[in-house]
Motif scaffolding. Structure first.
Motif, PDB file in Angstrom:
ATOM      1  N   ARG A  59     -44.199 -26.684  19.039  1.00 38.27           N
ATOM      2  CA  ARG A  59     -42.974 -25.879  18.981  1.00 38.27           C
ATOM      3  C   ARG A  59     -42.679 -25.341  17.574  1.00 38.27           C
ATOM      4  NH1 ARG A  59     -42.399 -24.300  23.928  1.00 38.27           N
ATOM      5  NH2 ARG A  59     -42.230 -25.985  25.408  1.00 38.27           N
ATOM      6  N   GLU A  60     -43.129 -26.050  16.536  1.00 40.21           N
ATOM      7  CA  GLU A  60     -42.852 -25.582  15.177  1.00 40.21           C
ATOM      8  C   GLU A  60     -43.578 -24.272  14.858  1.00 40.21           C
ATOM      9  OE1 GLU A  60     -46.390 -28.327  14.833  1.00 40.21           O
ATOM     10  OE2 GLU A  60     -44.489 -28.430  15.875  1.00 40.21           O
ATOM     11  N   SER A  63     -42.613 -20.099  20.048  1.00 39.64           N
ATOM     12  CA  SER A  63     -42.607 -20.264  21.502  1.00 39.64           C
ATOM     13  C   SER A  63     -44.028 -20.131  22.044  1.00 39.64           C
ATOM     14  CB  SER A  63     -41.713 -19.207  22.142  1.00 39.64           C
ATOM     15  OG  SER A  63     -42.317 -17.933  22.050  1.00 39.64           O
TER      16      SER A  63
END
Length: 117
Positions: A59-60, A63
């Protein structure tokens, strides 16, 4: 104030690395694509399989749709390849031969920067 020897080497490396970016080997990457490329290269160095789904789970990095579009762009630019796995729904990400050449050029820049001390 004078830079330390290691700082001088690193700054020289950055100059040399910047000079190869303009070579016509592969199209430039945006910052997110560069981060993804580093992760792909690191996984390959550790002999770890890295699949599209693995990157999309981070997620970092953004998306899943953003990561997927960047991987598609990197593939079109010639930086990565997608290889089949035993599960047809999963694709393994690998550096392209041209990407390997790019990393070889960067390593030559490191050697040259260290030799010019």
């Amino acid at each position: 104030m004078k830079n330390s020897l290691s700082a001088d080497i690193y700054l020289r490396f950055l100059q040399l690395a910047e000079s190869i970016r303009g070579l016509p080997a592969l199209p430039l990457l945006d910052p997110l694509e560069e981060r993804l490329l580093e992760q792909i290269a690191n996984a390959g160095t550790r002999q770890q399989r890295l699949c599209v789904r693995d990157l999309m789970a981070q997620r970092e990095m953004g998306s899943p749709a953003t990561i997927h579009s960047r991987l598609k762009s990197m593939r079109q630019k010639g930086w990565i390849l997608l290889a089949d796995t035993e599960d047809a729904r999963r694709k393994q990400i690998e550096l392209s031969p041209d990407a390997h050449k790019h990393f070889e050029k960067l390593s030559q820049c490191i050697v040259e920067a260290a030799a010019e001390r």
